[in-house]
Motif scaffolding. Structure first.
Motif, mmCIF file in Angstrom:
data_model
loop_
_atom_site.group_PDB
_atom_site.id
_atom_site.type_symbol
_atom_site.label_atom_id
_atom_site.label_comp_id
_atom_site.label_asym_id
_atom_site.label_seq_id
_atom_site.Cartn_x
_atom_site.Cartn_y
_atom_site.Cartn_z
ATOM 1 N N SER A 29 0.816 -1.203 0.000
ATOM 2 C CA SER A 29 0.000 0.000 0.000
ATOM 3 C C SER A 29 0.852 1.255 0.000
ATOM 4 C CB SER A 29 -0.907 0.000 1.235
ATOM 5 O OG SER A 29 -0.121 -0.042 2.423
ATOM 6 N N SER A 30 2.098 1.124 0.407
ATOM 7 C CA SER A 30 2.989 2.281 0.373
ATOM 8 C C SER A 30 3.361 2.614 -1.061
ATOM 9 C CB SER A 30 4.253 1.992 1.184
ATOM 10 O OG SER A 30 3.930 1.766 2.524
ATOM 11 N N ASN A 31 3.682 3.875 -1.288
ATOM 12 C CA ASN A 31 4.026 4.302 -2.641
ATOM 13 C C ASN A 31 5.488 4.020 -2.935
ATOM 14 O OD1 ASN A 31 1.462 5.197 -2.676
ATOM 15 N ND2 ASN A 31 1.933 7.352 -2.939
ATOM 16 N N TYR A 32 5.716 3.090 -3.847
ATOM 17 C CA TYR A 32 7.059 2.743 -4.251
ATOM 18 C C TYR A 32 7.231 2.925 -5.743
ATOM 19 C CZ TYR A 32 7.837 0.400 0.251
ATOM 20 O OH TYR A 32 7.987 0.117 1.580
ATOM 21 N N GLY A 33 8.363 3.496 -6.109
ATOM 22 C CA GLY A 33 8.789 3.375 -7.484
ATOM 23 C C GLY A 33 9.354 1.974 -7.662
ATOM 24 N N VAL A 93 21.394 -11.502 -15.180
ATOM 25 C CA VAL A 93 20.316 -11.747 -14.217
ATOM 26 C C VAL A 93 19.596 -10.414 -14.022
ATOM 27 C CG1 VAL A 93 19.706 -12.440 -11.881
ATOM 28 C CG2 VAL A 93 21.582 -13.591 -13.082
ATOM 29 N N TYR A 94 18.293 -10.450 -14.162
ATOM 30 C CA TYR A 94 17.482 -9.242 -14.043
ATOM 31 C C TYR A 94 16.777 -9.236 -12.684
ATOM 32 C CZ TYR A 94 18.264 -7.877 -18.848
ATOM 33 O OH TYR A 94 18.849 -7.454 -20.018
ATOM 34 N N TYR A 95 16.898 -8.117 -12.007
ATOM 35 C CA TYR A 95 16.315 -7.956 -10.679
ATOM 36 C C TYR A 95 15.299 -6.815 -10.684
ATOM 37 C CZ TYR A 95 20.491 -10.503 -9.113
ATOM 38 O OH TYR A 95 21.484 -11.431 -8.937
ATOM 39 N N CYS A 96 14.185 -7.024 -10.018
ATOM 40 C CA CYS A 96 13.309 -5.890 -9.760
ATOM 41 C C CYS A 96 13.543 -5.415 -8.333
ATOM 42 C CB CYS A 96 11.844 -6.224 -9.999
ATOM 43 S SG CYS A 96 11.071 -7.313 -8.802
ATOM 44 N N ALA A 97 13.254 -4.148 -8.114
ATOM 45 C CA ALA A 97 13.524 -3.540 -6.822
ATOM 46 C C ALA A 97 12.536 -2.409 -6.571
ATOM 47 C CB ALA A 97 14.955 -3.011 -6.767
ATOM 48 N N ALA A 98 12.284 -2.138 -5.295
ATOM 49 C CA ALA A 98 11.339 -1.097 -4.901
ATOM 50 C C ALA A 98 12.074 0.016 -4.161
ATOM 51 C CB ALA A 98 10.253 -1.695 -3.999
ATOM 52 N N ILE A 99 11.714 1.243 -4.500
ATOM 53 C CA ILE A 99 12.317 2.414 -3.867
ATOM 54 C C ILE A 99 11.200 3.325 -3.397
ATOM 55 C CG2 ILE A 99 12.510 3.594 -6.111
ATOM 56 C CD1 ILE A 99 15.070 4.926 -5.050
ATOM 57 N N ARG A 100 11.285 3.775 -2.149
ATOM 58 C CA ARG A 100 10.230 4.651 -1.608
ATOM 59 C C ARG A 100 10.242 5.990 -2.348
ATOM 60 N NH1 ARG A 100 12.253 2.583 3.387
ATOM 61 N NH2 ARG A 100 10.818 1.042 4.281
ATOM 62 N N GLN A 101 9.043 6.489 -2.583
ATOM 63 C CA GLN A 101 8.922 7.814 -3.180
ATOM 64 C C GLN A 101 8.872 8.861 -2.072
ATOM 65 O OE1 GLN A 101 6.723 6.715 -7.355
ATOM 66 N NE2 GLN A 101 5.724 8.136 -6.019
ATOM 67 N N PRO A 102 9.358 10.083 -2.343
ATOM 68 C CA PRO A 102 9.903 10.508 -3.624
ATOM 69 C C PRO A 102 11.350 10.064 -3.805
ATOM 70 C CG PRO A 102 10.000 12.317 -2.081
ATOM 71 C CD PRO A 102 9.315 11.175 -1.363
ATOM 72 N N ARG A 105 15.900 11.287 -9.976
ATOM 73 C CA ARG A 105 16.278 10.524 -11.160
ATOM 74 C C ARG A 105 17.663 9.907 -10.965
ATOM 75 N NH1 ARG A 105 18.890 11.572 -16.179
ATOM 76 N NH2 ARG A 105 18.024 10.317 -17.874
ATOM 77 N N ALA A 106 18.575 10.680 -10.458
ATOM 78 C CA ALA A 106 19.935 10.168 -10.228
ATOM 79 C C ALA A 106 19.938 9.114 -9.137
ATOM 80 C CB ALA A 106 20.873 11.311 -9.865
ATOM 81 N N GLY A 107 19.161 9.343 -8.086
ATOM 82 C CA GLY A 107 19.110 8.386 -6.992
ATOM 83 C C GLY A 107 18.527 7.053 -7.404
ATOM 84 N N ALA A 108 17.626 7.071 -8.349
ATOM 85 C CA ALA A 108 16.986 5.835 -8.791
ATOM 86 C C ALA A 108 17.942 4.930 -9.562
ATOM 87 C CB ALA A 108 15.779 6.151 -9.657
ATOM 88 N N MET A 109 19.060 5.449 -9.967
ATOM 89 C CA MET A 109 20.027 4.659 -10.721
ATOM 90 C C MET A 109 21.040 3.966 -9.816
ATOM 91 S SD MET A 109 20.729 7.160 -13.973
ATOM 92 C CE MET A 109 19.377 7.676 -15.048
#
Length: 127
Positions: A29-33, A93-102, A105-109
């Motif tokens: 329920s939390s907002n994650y990118g 190997v491909y990984y998915c990951a969750a990052i809290r918003q906000p 753009r640079a941090g998401a990399m």
């Protein structure tokens, strides 16, 4: 806690397509990118793409721009990575990951900025 499970990897010939899925469970329920990273043998984990919680904002690595498309279905708690025109250098190997918003753009990399990770799924592209 958020649990992430990737699926959809496999072996494909160059020029082919694959669609990866990442199913989330737990405190979704939390907002994650949601981002995708990949790691080839002997190389560092590298950013591939990210999508915001709303789905309105996406970003791609230059190496996959125009070939890969990220999308999400929040009703199903699932993120997708459509990969077209695959190349042998996409093997990883491909990984998915969750990052809290906000997030920036640079941090998401940067992998260390992500809060949760899946176990990864192998993608192999033959020439």
């Amino acid at each position: 806690q958020v649990q992430l499970v990737e699926s959809g990897g496999g072996l494909v010939q160059a020029g082919g397509s694959l669609r990866l899925s990442c199913a989330a469970s737990g405190r979704t329920s939390s907002n994650y990118g949601m981002g995708w990273f990949r790691q080839a043998p002997g190389k560092e984990r590298e950013f591939v793409t990210i999508i915001s919680w709303s789905g309105r904002t996406t970003d791609y690595a230059d190496s996959v721009q125009g070939r890969f498309t990220i999308s999400r279905d929040n009703a199903k708690n699932t993120v997708y990575l459509q990969m077209n025109s695959l190349k042998p250098e996409d093997t990883a190997v491909y990984y998915c990951a969750a990052i809290r918003q906000p997030y920036s753009r640079a941090g998401a990399m940067v992998p260390k900025n992500y809060n949760y990770w899946g176990q990864g799924t192998q993608v192999t592209v033959s020439s």
